[in-house]
Design an enzyme around this catalytic site. Structure first.
Site, PDB file in Angstrom:
ATOM      1  N   ARG A  29       0.835  -1.175   0.166  1.00  0.00           N
ATOM      2  CA  ARG A  29      -0.052   0.191  -0.050  1.00  0.00           C
ATOM      3  C   ARG A  29       0.850   1.289  -0.054  1.00  0.00           C
ATOM      4  O   ARG A  29       1.906   1.198   0.534  1.00  0.00           O
ATOM      5  CB  ARG A  29      -0.911   0.042   1.282  1.00  0.00           C
ATOM      6  CG  ARG A  29      -1.879  -0.955   1.281  1.00  0.00           C
ATOM      7  CD  ARG A  29      -3.323  -0.480   1.274  1.00  0.00           C
ATOM      8  NE  ARG A  29      -4.001  -1.685   2.156  1.00  0.00           N
ATOM      9  CZ  ARG A  29      -4.187  -1.658   3.321  1.00  0.00           C
ATOM     10  NH1 ARG A  29      -4.035  -0.355   4.113  1.00  0.00           N
ATOM     11  NH2 ARG A  29      -4.913  -2.791   3.827  1.00  0.00           N
ATOM     12  N   ASP A  30       0.547   2.351  -0.825  1.00  0.00           N
ATOM     13  CA  ASP A  30       1.333   3.463  -0.729  1.00  0.00           C
ATOM     14  C   ASP A  30       1.035   4.304   0.647  1.00  0.00           C
ATOM     15  O   ASP A  30      -0.108   4.344   0.976  1.00  0.00           O
ATOM     16  CB  ASP A  30       0.891   4.528  -2.095  1.00  0.00           C
ATOM     17  CG  ASP A  30       1.664   5.155  -2.204  1.00  0.00           C
ATOM     18  OD1 ASP A  30       2.481   5.483  -3.193  1.00  0.00           O
ATOM     19  OD2 ASP A  30       2.090   6.390  -1.515  1.00  0.00           O
ATOM     20  N   ASN A  87       5.742   6.174 -13.606  1.00  0.00           N
ATOM     21  CA  ASN A  87       6.116   7.336 -13.832  1.00  0.00           C
ATOM     22  C   ASN A  87       7.716   7.124 -14.199  1.00  0.00           C
ATOM     23  O   ASN A  87       8.307   6.301 -13.419  1.00  0.00           O
ATOM     24  CB  ASN A  87       6.478   8.421 -12.383  1.00  0.00           C
ATOM     25  CG  ASN A  87       4.879   8.805 -12.272  1.00  0.00           C
ATOM     26  OD1 ASN A  87       4.034   9.117 -13.053  1.00  0.00           O
ATOM     27  ND2 ASN A  87       4.380   8.699 -10.908  1.00  0.00           N
ATOM     28  N   VAL A  96      11.017   7.677  -6.508  1.00  0.00           N
ATOM     29  CA  VAL A  96      11.773   6.380  -6.254  1.00  0.00           C
ATOM     30  C   VAL A  96      12.042   5.806  -7.396  1.00  0.00           C
ATOM     31  O   VAL A  96      11.462   5.479  -8.398  1.00  0.00           O
ATOM     32  CB  VAL A  96      10.888   5.469  -5.538  1.00  0.00           C
ATOM     33  CG1 VAL A  96      11.822   4.300  -4.876  1.00  0.00           C
ATOM     34  CG2 VAL A  96      10.203   6.303  -4.320  1.00  0.00           C
ATOM     35  N   HIS A 100       8.462   0.607 -10.431  1.00  0.00           N
ATOM     36  CA  HIS A 100       7.114   0.272  -9.597  1.00  0.00           C
ATOM     37  C   HIS A 100       5.937   0.768 -10.311  1.00  0.00           C
ATOM     38  O   HIS A 100       6.165   2.026 -11.495  1.00  0.00           O
ATOM     39  CB  HIS A 100       6.950   0.817  -8.368  1.00  0.00           C
ATOM     40  CG  HIS A 100       7.269   2.448  -8.303  1.00  0.00           C
ATOM     41  ND1 HIS A 100       8.605   2.880  -8.262  1.00  0.00           N
ATOM     42  CD2 HIS A 100       6.334   3.475  -7.975  1.00  0.00           C
ATOM     43  CE1 HIS A 100       8.341   4.063  -8.233  1.00  0.00           C
ATOM     44  NE2 HIS A 100       7.169   4.482  -8.086  1.00  0.00           N
ATOM     45  N   HIS A 102       1.862   1.850 -10.172  1.00  0.00           N
ATOM     46  CA  HIS A 102       0.714   2.399  -9.202  1.00  0.00           C
ATOM     47  C   HIS A 102      -0.622   1.863  -9.796  1.00  0.00           C
ATOM     48  O   HIS A 102      -0.953   2.092 -10.804  1.00  0.00           O
ATOM     49  CB  HIS A 102       0.746   4.078  -9.355  1.00  0.00           C
ATOM     50  CG  HIS A 102       1.825   4.834  -8.618  1.00  0.00           C
ATOM     51  ND1 HIS A 102       1.993   5.518  -7.452  1.00  0.00           N
ATOM     52  CD2 HIS A 102       2.864   5.023  -9.563  1.00  0.00           C
ATOM     53  CE1 HIS A 102       3.011   5.889  -7.286  1.00  0.00           C
ATOM     54  NE2 HIS A 102       3.654   5.799  -8.388  1.00  0.00           N
TER      55      HIS A 102
HETATM   56  P1  5GP Z   1       6.748   7.800  -7.881  1.00  0.00           P
HETATM   57  O1  5GP Z   1       6.811   9.147  -7.240  1.00  0.00           O
HETATM   58  O2  5GP Z   1       8.365   7.472  -7.922  1.00  0.00           O
HETATM   59  O3  5GP Z   1       5.948   7.440  -8.941  1.00  0.00           O
HETATM   60  O4  5GP Z   1       5.901   6.920  -6.545  1.00  0.00           O
HETATM   61  C1  5GP Z   1       6.698   6.662  -5.519  1.00  0.00           C
HETATM   62  C2  5GP Z   1       5.643   6.256  -4.497  1.00  0.00           C
HETATM   63  O5  5GP Z   1       6.135   5.554  -3.384  1.00  0.00           O
HETATM   64  C3  5GP Z   1       4.902   7.507  -3.890  1.00  0.00           C
HETATM   65  O6  5GP Z   1       3.397   7.434  -4.237  1.00  0.00           O
HETATM   66  C4  5GP Z   1       5.156   7.659  -2.343  1.00  0.00           C
HETATM   67  O7  5GP Z   1       3.950   8.026  -1.608  1.00  0.00           O
HETATM   68  C5  5GP Z   1       5.453   6.059  -2.189  1.00  0.00           C
HETATM   69  N1  5GP Z   1       6.450   5.739  -1.021  1.00  0.00           N
HETATM   70  C6  5GP Z   1       7.490   6.472  -0.735  1.00  0.00           C
HETATM   71  N2  5GP Z   1       7.869   6.149   0.354  1.00  0.00           N
HETATM   72  C7  5GP Z   1       7.352   5.033   0.802  1.00  0.00           C
HETATM   73  C8  5GP Z   1       7.345   4.235   2.002  1.00  0.00           C
HETATM   74  O8  5GP Z   1       8.315   4.223   2.850  1.00  0.00           O
HETATM   75  N3  5GP Z   1       6.263   3.422   2.209  1.00  0.00           N
HETATM   76  C9  5GP Z   1       5.358   3.175   1.050  1.00  0.00           C
HETATM   77  N4  5GP Z   1       4.366   2.214   1.255  1.00  0.00           N
HETATM   78  N5  5GP Z   1       5.303   3.773  -0.009  1.00  0.00           N
HETATM   79  C10 5GP Z   1       6.199   4.836  -0.232  1.00  0.00           C
END
Ligand code: 5GP
Length: 316
Positions: A29-30, A87, A96, A100, A102
């Site tokens: 879960r995010d 992304n 990150v 991954h 979403h």
């Molecule tokens: P991006 O921005 O790279 O597409 O998505 C990274 C996602 O990882 C974001 O939606 C962010 O909320 C999630 N995220 C970042 N740190 C953590 C964490 O420590 N735990 C969880 N479960 N999600 C995280």
């Protein structure tokens, strides 16, 4: 190279709610959901982004889509609809660098295209210009004011602590055991202390974990907890204000940027202490931002001193 946040989750260094796992994929879960269902489906092998995929990864990416589909079904959003997105790099807002996807759903997500021709495009263009103007004004305001405009206002549930909520944390003596090491704190499971007839008389120090419980407290209650309970104190204001003055041994975690400091926060905050948080006082947005993250990682009880620095200073 530093492990990514997702590697640390895979290695169980950081807790997360795991929805699915096999030898090459994990779904969690995010931590900051933007939809009622927001799950991240992550390749266990670190692949920085779609750019770094090779032909050999086709099966992996295909399986990620199937895991997403099955999770959509599990959450009953397969019929109402959902979105699977990834992304790549800055313009897409990738934060990150570890591949991954979403999975988003549970409410209407809006359209991603403007296929209805030039008129519709014109409206969108004007809206974008207006939005940019608003963002420009807000940025200017934020730059000149210490109390900045929150970009996305999240409504938090506000529960006021009753005297009974605090009784069990107010003890005569400080804890006798030293704080655990940071690593132990992160991995340690939350085991609520059970008081049995033979073990503890009611007045001896005891910590009862209440995972996810956030309550607001008054100045008097805050003082009581500071005086007699084992606690960990967080100042959720900006670093500049913290540097000018703060309460006791408070640790500074600015609420406005807490998402980027989650690993640090988890390494610092012990799980066997009452968590106390304050900011400027009033709405306590900054404190609630920090509390919300700790809540998601099953910390608790968490108490927010609503009077904040303003009331503390007034009563000094
Ligand atoms: P991006 O921005 O790279 O597409 O998505 C990274 C996602 O990882 C974001 O939606 C962010 O909320 C999630 N995220 C970042 N740190 C953590 C964490 O420590 N735990 C969880 N479960 N999600 C995280």
């Amino acid at each position: 190279m530093e492990p990514t946040i997702f590697e640390r989750i895979i290695n169980r260094e950081i807790p997360a709610t795991i929805e699915y796992e096999d030898h090459e994929i994990i779904a969690i879960r995010d931590v900051a959901p933007i939809a009622p269902v927001h799950i991240l489906i992550i390749s266990k092998r670190v692949i920085p982004s779609v750019n770094a995929l090779s032909a050999e990864d086709s099966a992996l990416v295909g399986r990620i889509q199937l895991v997403a589909r099955d999770l959509a079904k599990k959450y009953s959003i397969d019929k109402s609809g959902y979105r699977i997105v990834t992304n790549c790099n800055d313009d897409a807002g990738q934060t990150v660098s570890h591949l991954h996807f979403h999975l988003l759903g549970g409410s209407p997500l809006g359209r991603m295209s403007t296929q209805d021709g030039p008129t519709r495009f014109g409206i969108v263009k004007e809206s974008v210009i207006l939005l940019l103007c608003a963002i420009g004004l807000a940025t200017g305001f934020n730059a000149m004011n210490s109390k900045s405009i929150t970009w996305v206002k999240k409504e938090y549930e506000r529960v006021v602590a009753s005297p009974g909520d605090l009784d069990k944390y107010i003890t005569d003596t400080q804890p006798t055991t030293p704080l655990d090491t940071a690593a132990e704190r992160v991995s340690k499971p939350i085991v609520p202390t059970v008081i049995t007839e033979n073990t503890k008389p009611p007045t001896t120090p005891v910590f009862v974990a209440e995972p996810g419980v956030v309550r607001e407290i008054t100045y008097a209650q805050f003082k009581q907890l500071l005086a007699s309970s084992p606690y960990y104190l967080i100042d959720a204001r900006g670093a500049d204000k913290y540097a000018l003055g703060h309460i006791g041994k408070a640790t500074n975690f600015y609420g406005g940027e807490i998402q980027s400091r989650i690993p640090e926060l988890l390494a610092s905050a012990p799980r066997d202490r009452v968590i106390l948080i304050y900011c400027d006082g009033g709405e306590c947005e900054l404190s609630h931002h920090v509390a919300d993250v700790l809540k998601q990682f099953q910390y608790g009880p968490i108490f927010i001193f609503t009077g904040g620095w303003a009331e503390w200073e007034k009563n000094r």
